[in-house]
Design an enzyme around this catalytic site. Structure first.
Site, mmCIF file in Angstrom:
data_model
loop_
_atom_site.group_PDB
_atom_site.id
_atom_site.type_symbol
_atom_site.label_atom_id
_atom_site.label_comp_id
_atom_site.label_asym_id
_atom_site.label_seq_id
_atom_site.Cartn_x
_atom_site.Cartn_y
_atom_site.Cartn_z
ATOM 1 N N GLY A 8 0.981 -1.408 -0.019
ATOM 2 C CA GLY A 8 -0.158 -0.018 -0.037
ATOM 3 C C GLY A 8 0.615 1.339 -0.004
ATOM 4 N N GLY A 9 0.185 2.403 0.015
ATOM 5 C CA GLY A 9 0.589 3.277 0.814
ATOM 6 C C GLY A 9 0.243 4.564 -1.274
ATOM 7 N N ARG A 157 5.836 10.272 -6.303
ATOM 8 C CA ARG A 157 4.608 9.548 -5.673
ATOM 9 C C ARG A 157 4.411 10.892 -5.505
ATOM 10 N NH1 ARG A 157 5.362 3.975 -3.999
ATOM 11 N NH2 ARG A 157 6.682 3.181 -5.945
ATOM 12 N N HIS A 233 11.466 -2.386 4.822
ATOM 13 C CA HIS A 233 10.524 -3.605 4.394
ATOM 14 C C HIS A 233 10.542 -4.290 3.439
ATOM 15 C CE1 HIS A 233 6.704 -3.613 4.987
ATOM 16 N NE2 HIS A 233 6.221 -3.594 3.314
#
Length: 253
Positions: A8-9, A157, A233
């Site tokens: 996600g994000g 982003r 991550h």
């Protein structure tokens, strides 16, 4: 056949996540990158069940539409949680599971909740107007090496974080997480996952810390765990070559 599901994000999509490694997988498997509901070019619907179940049902429907009976599944973070729910609710469609710090299956034993990465994502999501600083802080929480978070990546982003469709998708997913919190507790069902599973984790993960892996590792009858040092991550980004070798070896049995 390999189906890959992203995390996600802001700006999350299958290509944004796996564009760097897809060539390595596609050389060995027919590889399908899927934008989960609420992300990328997929629809941004209101969810009528928890996020992982909704996503798994959508992916199962896609496989039926494409005439794909069974596949390996690779998922990171949120996408890893969807892969787990696929194995629980649609086990006949799942061959092997390659999971990178999967959400929901992780149960932190030593790390306080919410983690740093989750805090950064919440701050970004609830901000009336997200800023570049919000986006940069979230992206830095994903990696061990902050040099990977370039100005160009932040700009890319950031633009996606402002997109109305992306914001709508994030809001609807957030509402579903709040409405069905028990749906996020996949670790309670880990003992039912019988498919061969490789759990991959970065030792310095600040979103789903590595201590969250051990309940699932103990409960799942056919799981193994690989921990990458000096890695956050996104193991498939920070340890791309090693990750690809390990993943292909596992998926090929």
């Amino acid at each position: 056949m390999l189906v890959m599901l992203h995390g996600g994000g802001p700006g999350a999509s299958a290509w944004a996540a796996f564009g760097g490694v897809v060539e390595g997988f596609a050389a060995r498997f027919r590889t399908l990158l899927v934008d989960l509901p609420g992300f990328g070019r997929s629809d941004k619907p209101e969810l009528d069940k928890d996020v992982f179940s909704f996503g798994a049902d959508a992916v199962a429907g896609l496989l039926d539409e494409l005439g794909i009976a069974k596949a390996h599944f690779a998922g990171v973070s949120l996408g890893g949680g969807v892969c787990v729910r696929m194995a629980l609710d649609h086990p006949d469609k799942v061959d092997r599971l390659l999971l990178t710090a999967p959400a929901g299956l992780s149960l932190n034993l030593f790390t306080a909740e919410p983690t740093e990465g989750v805090k950064r994502l919440i701050e970004l999501s609830i901000a009336p107007e997200p800023t570049r600083e919000h986006v940069r802080a979230f992206l830095i929480s994903l990696v061990h090496d902050p040099a990977l978070v370039t100005d160009a990546l932040v700009e890319e982003r950031y633009a996606q974080a402002l997109d109305p469709g992306a914001r709508l998708g994030a809001q609807r997913l957030g509402a579903a997480f709040a409405k069905w919190p028990e749906g996020s507790m996949l670790w309670r069902e880990a003992h039912r996952i019988t498919r061969p599973t490789l759990l991959t984790w970065g030792r310095e993960d600040r979103v789903n810390p590595v201590d969250g892996a051990f309940v699932a590792l103990k409960a799942m009858p056919d799981a193994r765990l690989h921990v990458f040092p000096r890695c956050g991550h996104l193991a498939y980004v920070e340890r791309e070559a090693e990750f690809l070798r390990l993943a292909v070896d596992f998926l090929e049995g």
